[in-house]
Design a protein around this motif. Structure first.
Motif: not given
Length: 274
Positions: A28-43
């Motif tokens: 299978t194949g996928t790209t997932i990322v996550g990143c914290r910032f000042d006051g929250g988080v993004v995925i």
């Protein structure tokens, strides 16, 4: 009986003893990322679902809601990611109702790693867990065998090397929300362009302190199909006919055509089917 069935193990042994190769697991194949910032988080995640070298779905959803402020990005087997996250969502809700407290990200992480470790990797779910709780923004990753990582930026999947190259080179402390969103989107696009198992669009979810999570479906669409430069429809007669032969059909049993009409009466209604 509940749980997994390992009957195919005996089947594979029988095939091997009979001289046939055992079936191979589909990659299978996928790209997932996550990143914290000042006051929250993004995925963020791409939207291509593959089965080997076949693109099964060009716009699938790999971001899974666990609670209003906690989400997961899933890589690996699509069905496993879907079912595991649904199970964890209901379990975490029951836990929150039992304790009378808002669910915490580390609680979800503990439930996930205990569940996945129990099945020793046979559940193909590789997850990035993110969210905000009373302790602040949190970002974790968990592998199919139950091992976990914590960090300010994380990536998993077959396109993770390309995504990590972007994250390593452009991440910095105290990112703003918009900067974190653009960084995650760029990392996913690196996986889309450099990994055959990743493709199509960029999905994103933003979680901030004291705010509900916001899902950005198709945040970027770098693979929009454009019109073809020319028409590939050829006029009749373009291809030359070298020979033509007509053979009559003989000894065919004759048949008759019948038309059947059925009248259905139901109170005052009448329908005629022919």
């Amino acid at each position: 009986m509940p749980g997994f069935s390992f009957d195919n193990f005996q089947r594979n042994n029988f095939l091997a003893q009979s001289g046939y190769p055992a079936p191979k697991a589909t990659s299978t194949g996928t790209t997932i990322v996550g990143c914290r910032f000042d006051g929250g988080v993004v995925i963020a995640a791409d939207t291509r679902a593959t089965g080997g070298d076949i693109v099964a779905d060009k716009n699938c959803e790999k971001l899974h809601r666990i609670s209003p402020t906690i989400w997961c990005a899933g890589a690996g087997t699509a069905a496993d990611c879907e079912m595991v996250t649904q199970l964890m969502s209901s379990t975490l809700e029951l836990h929150a109702l039992s304790t009378g407290r808002k669910p915490r990200v580390v609680t979800l992480l503990t439930l996930l790693k205990q569940h996945l470790f129990k099945y020793q990797g046979h559940i193909g779910a590789y997850l990035i867990v993110a969210g905000v709780d009373p302790t602040g923004p949190r970002l974790f990753s968990i592998h199919a065998h139950g091992s976990t990582d914590v960090g300010y930026y994380l990536t998993l999947g077959s396109g993770s090397m390309a995504a990590m190259a972007v994250l390593e080179s452009k991440w910095q402390e105290k990112l703003t929300k918009q900067e974190a969103m653009e960084l995650c989107a760029e990392a996913i696009e690196a996986g889309i362009w450099n990994d055959l198992g990743s493709g199509s669009n960029v999905d994103m979810c933003v979680m901030e302190v004291d705010k509900p999570a916001v899902l950005h479906r198709n945040y970027r669409t770098p693979n929009v199909r454009v019109e073809k430069e020319q028409s590939y429809k050829f006029a009749k007669g373009t291809t030359a006919v070298l020979a033509e032969k007509v053979k009559p059909i003989v000894n065919v049993v004759p048949f008759d055509i019948f038309e059947e009409t059925t009248i259905i009466k139901d109170d005052d209604k009448m329908e005629v089917d022919g």
